[in-house]
Design a protein around this motif. Structure first.
Motif, PDB file in Angstrom:
ATOM      1  N   ALA A  85       4.397  10.299  -3.771  1.00 46.46           N
ATOM      2  CA  ALA A  85       5.149   9.248  -3.080  1.00 46.46           C
ATOM      3  C   ALA A  85       4.955   9.308  -1.564  1.00 46.46           C
ATOM      4  O   ALA A  85       4.964  10.380  -0.961  1.00 46.46           O
ATOM      5  CB  ALA A  85       6.629   9.349  -3.421  1.00 46.46           C
ATOM      6  N   ASP A  86       4.791   8.138  -0.962  1.00 43.94           N
ATOM      7  CA  ASP A  86       4.748   8.030   0.495  1.00 43.94           C
ATOM      8  C   ASP A  86       6.158   7.983   1.075  1.00 43.94           C
ATOM      9  O   ASP A  86       6.405   8.485   2.166  1.00 43.94           O
ATOM     10  CB  ASP A  86       4.011   6.750   0.913  1.00 43.94           C
ATOM     11  N   GLN A  87       7.054   7.324   0.342  1.00 43.22           N
ATOM     12  CA  GLN A  87       8.440   7.185   0.764  1.00 43.22           C
ATOM     13  C   GLN A  87       9.334   7.456  -0.448  1.00 43.22           C
ATOM     14  O   GLN A  87       8.958   7.154  -1.575  1.00 43.22           O
ATOM     15  CB  GLN A  87       8.713   5.776   1.296  1.00 43.22           C
ATOM     16  N   LEU A  88      10.515   7.995  -0.186  1.00 39.00           N
ATOM     17  CA  LEU A  88      11.450   8.308  -1.256  1.00 39.00           C
ATOM     18  C   LEU A  88      12.849   7.870  -0.855  1.00 39.00           C
ATOM     19  O   LEU A  88      13.194   7.870   0.329  1.00 39.00           O
ATOM     20  CB  LEU A  88      11.466   9.813  -1.551  1.00 39.00           C
ATOM     21  N   ALA A  89      13.644   7.506  -1.851  1.00 38.57           N
ATOM     22  CA  ALA A  89      15.056   7.217  -1.623  1.00 38.57           C
ATOM     23  C   ALA A  89      15.860   7.917  -2.696  1.00 38.57           C
ATOM     24  O   ALA A  89      15.448   7.987  -3.856  1.00 38.57           O
ATOM     25  CB  ALA A  89      15.328   5.720  -1.651  1.00 38.57           C
ATOM     26  N   ILE A  90      16.993   8.449  -2.302  1.00 39.51           N
ATOM     27  CA  ILE A  90      17.915   9.080  -3.241  1.00 39.51           C
ATOM     28  C   ILE A  90      19.131   8.185  -3.370  1.00 39.51           C
ATOM     29  O   ILE A  90      19.771   7.841  -2.370  1.00 39.51           O
ATOM     30  CB  ILE A  90      18.327  10.486  -2.757  1.00 39.51           C
ATOM     31  N   ILE A  91      19.427   7.783  -4.602  1.00 39.47           N
ATOM     32  CA  ILE A  91      20.575   6.922  -4.861  1.00 39.47           C
ATOM     33  C   ILE A  91      21.638   7.727  -5.600  1.00 39.47           C
ATOM     34  O   ILE A  91      21.331   8.497  -6.510  1.00 39.47           O
ATOM     35  CB  ILE A  91      20.165   5.659  -5.651  1.00 39.47           C
ATOM     36  N   ARG A  92      22.873   7.554  -5.178  1.00 35.49           N
ATOM     37  CA  ARG A  92      23.990   8.296  -5.758  1.00 35.49           C
ATOM     38  C   ARG A  92      25.172   7.343  -5.915  1.00 35.49           C
ATOM     39  O   ARG A  92      25.615   6.741  -4.948  1.00 35.49           O
ATOM     40  CB  ARG A  92      24.363   9.459  -4.831  1.00 35.49           C
ATOM     41  N   ARG A  93      25.638   7.180  -7.149  1.00 34.21           N
ATOM     42  CA  ARG A  93      26.768   6.294  -7.426  1.00 34.21           C
ATOM     43  C   ARG A  93      26.555   4.899  -6.833  1.00 34.21           C
ATOM     44  O   ARG A  93      27.455   4.309  -6.269  1.00 34.21           O
ATOM     45  CB  ARG A  93      28.065   6.917  -6.919  1.00 34.21           C
ATOM     46  N   GLY A  94      25.324   4.409  -6.990  1.00 31.24           N
ATOM     47  CA  GLY A  94      25.006   3.058  -6.567  1.00 31.24           C
ATOM     48  C   GLY A  94      24.654   2.893  -5.108  1.00 31.24           C
ATOM     49  O   GLY A  94      24.298   1.796  -4.681  1.00 31.24           O
ATOM     50  N   GLY A 144       0.773  -1.228   0.000  1.00 32.05           N
ATOM     51  CA  GLY A 144       0.000   0.000   0.000  1.00 32.05           C
ATOM     52  C   GLY A 144       0.809   1.285   0.000  1.00 32.05           C
ATOM     53  O   GLY A 144       0.277   2.355   0.265  1.00 32.05           O
ATOM     54  N   ARG A 145       2.105   1.188  -0.333  1.00 32.30           N
ATOM     55  CA  ARG A 145       2.958   2.372  -0.370  1.00 32.30           C
ATOM     56  C   ARG A 145       3.376   2.691  -1.803  1.00 32.30           C
ATOM     57  O   ARG A 145       3.580   1.785  -2.615  1.00 32.30           O
ATOM     58  CB  ARG A 145       4.216   2.158   0.462  1.00 32.30           C
ATOM     59  N   ASN A 154      -5.811   1.089  -2.295  1.00 29.55           N
ATOM     60  CA  ASN A 154      -6.458  -0.226  -2.298  1.00 29.55           C
ATOM     61  C   ASN A 154      -5.493  -1.368  -1.980  1.00 29.55           C
ATOM     62  O   ASN A 154      -5.850  -2.540  -2.104  1.00 29.55           O
ATOM     63  CB  ASN A 154      -7.119  -0.473  -3.659  1.00 29.55           C
ATOM     64  N   GLY A 155      -4.247  -1.011  -1.594  1.00 28.02           N
ATOM     65  CA  GLY A 155      -3.315  -2.026  -1.133  1.00 28.02           C
ATOM     66  C   GLY A 155      -2.170  -2.369  -2.059  1.00 28.02           C
ATOM     67  O   GLY A 155      -1.296  -3.168  -1.696  1.00 28.02           O
ATOM     68  N   MET A 156      -2.138  -1.803  -3.279  1.00 25.45           N
ATOM     69  CA  MET A 156      -1.047  -2.113  -4.198  1.00 25.45           C
ATOM     70  C   MET A 156       0.251  -1.443  -3.743  1.00 25.45           C
ATOM     71  O   MET A 156       0.246  -0.323  -3.254  1.00 25.45           O
ATOM     72  CB  MET A 156      -1.394  -1.644  -5.617  1.00 25.45           C
ATOM     73  N   THR A 157       1.354  -2.151  -3.908  1.00 22.93           N
ATOM     74  CA  THR A 157       2.678  -1.605  -3.629  1.00 22.93           C
ATOM     75  C   THR A 157       3.271  -1.121  -4.948  1.00 22.93           C
ATOM     76  O   THR A 157       3.343  -1.885  -5.910  1.00 22.93           O
ATOM     77  CB  THR A 157       3.596  -2.674  -3.020  1.00 22.93           C
ATOM     78  N   ILE A 158       3.695   0.136  -4.997  1.00 21.80           N
ATOM     79  CA  ILE A 158       4.184   0.733  -6.239  1.00 21.80           C
ATOM     80  C   ILE A 158       5.618   1.208  -6.026  1.00 21.80           C
ATOM     81  O   ILE A 158       5.902   1.990  -5.111  1.00 21.80           O
ATOM     82  CB  ILE A 158       3.286   1.895  -6.681  1.00 21.80           C
ATOM     83  N   PHE A 159       6.493   0.713  -6.887  1.00 25.32           N
ATOM     84  CA  PHE A 159       7.908   1.098  -6.850  1.00 25.32           C
ATOM     85  C   PHE A 159       8.202   1.794  -8.170  1.00 25.32           C
ATOM     86  O   PHE A 159       8.112   1.181  -9.229  1.00 25.32           O
ATOM     87  CB  PHE A 159       8.772  -0.157  -6.708  1.00 25.32           C
ATOM     88  N   LYS A 219      -1.251   9.627 -12.252  1.00 23.80           N
ATOM     89  CA  LYS A 219      -0.999   9.941 -10.840  1.00 23.80           C
ATOM     90  C   LYS A 219      -2.214   9.601  -9.977  1.00 23.80           C
ATOM     91  O   LYS A 219      -2.074   8.996  -8.910  1.00 23.80           O
ATOM     92  CB  LYS A 219      -0.631  11.418 -10.690  1.00 23.80           C
ATOM     93  N   ASP A 220      -3.397   9.979 -10.455  1.00 22.39           N
ATOM     94  CA  ASP A 220      -4.617   9.678  -9.702  1.00 22.39           C
ATOM     95  C   ASP A 220      -4.822   8.178  -9.576  1.00 22.39           C
ATOM     96  O   ASP A 220      -5.222   7.675  -8.508  1.00 22.39           O
ATOM     97  CB  ASP A 220      -5.833  10.313 -10.382  1.00 22.39           C
ATOM     98  N   THR A 221      -4.547   7.450 -10.650  1.00 28.53           N
ATOM     99  CA  THR A 221      -4.733   5.997 -10.646  1.00 28.53           C
ATOM    100  C   THR A 221      -3.740   5.319  -9.710  1.00 28.53           C
ATOM    101  O   THR A 221      -4.096   4.390  -8.977  1.00 28.53           O
ATOM    102  CB  THR A 221      -4.578   5.441 -12.071  1.00 28.53           C
ATOM    103  N   LEU A 222      -2.498   5.774  -9.712  1.00 31.38           N
ATOM    104  CA  LEU A 222      -1.492   5.196  -8.821  1.00 31.38           C
ATOM    105  C   LEU A 222      -1.866   5.424  -7.358  1.00 31.38           C
ATOM    106  O   LEU A 222      -1.742   4.516  -6.522  1.00 31.38           O
ATOM    107  CB  LEU A 222      -0.117   5.785  -9.118  1.00 31.38           C
ATOM    108  N   LYS A 223      -2.326   6.620  -7.043  1.00 32.84           N
ATOM    109  CA  LYS A 223      -2.717   6.907  -5.663  1.00 32.84           C
ATOM    110  C   LYS A 223      -3.907   6.052  -5.237  1.00 32.84           C
ATOM    111  O   LYS A 223      -3.939   5.531  -4.115  1.00 32.84           O
ATOM    112  CB  LYS A 223      -3.046   8.402  -5.514  1.00 32.84           C
TER     113      LYS A 223
END
Length: 252
Positions: free
Chosen positions: A199-208, A27-28, A181-186, A172-176
């Protein structure tokens, strides 16, 4: 639903993804952010089983994508960064083909197809050849195809590419709604405004390496600045990581 454990990918002496750890519950909406070459797409390719990791594991619903690829992939809908569509098929034929791959019962597939084509505004063109579709229409058709088997997990590499403002808002509306409804979206995205909005959660990746992760508010605090938008926060964290060499594991 999604778990990456010490995931690593080396190409010769080059480390593309450097022992990343993260966990995304049901659900995130999780946004994976980074500059070009940061390791986003390589991570997604390992997560979806396209690329074998040098070490570490990627799990979907508790299934290791390398050890149990069929079980893991049946739980996922995937839109890669360079998708391929069969242009000589109609949208309806393509979706039925995808449903058959996922062993969806024909009656269920027809109902699901009608719902998705209607949701993404393609019902009027379901009997037209895909070759005649605009880029945005093809992108929306891919969203239909990725969800024809009603998966609990959706993985998208750059979801907004080629969409006009109407299509982007619809997505965007559909993803939200799907996440509610419980789907996990990455999703991996260059669009910081989209990540900031949904986004509910975010990550920043730098040089792996993951250099920061959390909610939007947590990233603001992590940046230690008065920045009020994700772009400035992102740039500050990237600049700080270049100097600190930060490396760690994270759990949502």
């Amino acid at each position: 639903m999604i778990k990456l454990i010490n995931l690593r990918k080396e190409f010769g002496n080059f480390v593309a993804v450097d022992d990343i750890n993260l966990e995304v519950p049901p659900g995130r909406i999780f946004a994976f952010l980074g500059t070009n070459g940061a390791g986003k797409t390589t991570s997604i390719r390992m997560l979806t089983g396209v690329l074998q990791p040098t070490s570490g594991t990627a799990e979907i619903g508790g299934y290791d994508i390398q050890k149990n690829p069929i079980e893991a992939k049946f739980l996922m809908g995937v839109i890669p960064d360079r998708p391929y569509l069969y242009g000589k098929l109609t949208a309806r034929e393509f979706l039925m083909f995808m449903a058959d791959l996922y062993k969806v019962e024909p009656k269920t597939a027809r109902t699901r197809m009608a719902d998705l084509l209607g949701l993404y505004g393609l019902a009027e063109w379901e009997h037209d050849l895909i070759d005649g579709y605009s880029h945005g229409m093809k992108q929306r058709l891919l969203m239909c195809a990725s969800q024809i088997h009603n998966p609990p997990v959706l993985v998208i590499d750059e979801p907004m590419v080629g969409l006009d403002p109407r299509g982007a808002k619809l997505l965007k509306d559909t993803l939200k709604k799907s996440a509610a409804n419980g789907m996990t979206i990455f999703m991996s995205t260059h669009s910081l405004s989209v990540a900031e909005e949904i986004a509910d959660q975010l990550a920043i990746i730098r040089r792996g390496r993951i250099v920061a992760m959390g909610t939007l508010e947590e990233l603001y605090k992590r940046a230690k600045s008065d920045a009020s938008d994700l772009e400035n926060v992102f740039l500050q964290i990237i600049a700080e990581s270049d100097g600190s060499g930060e490396h760690g594991s994270h759990e949502l």
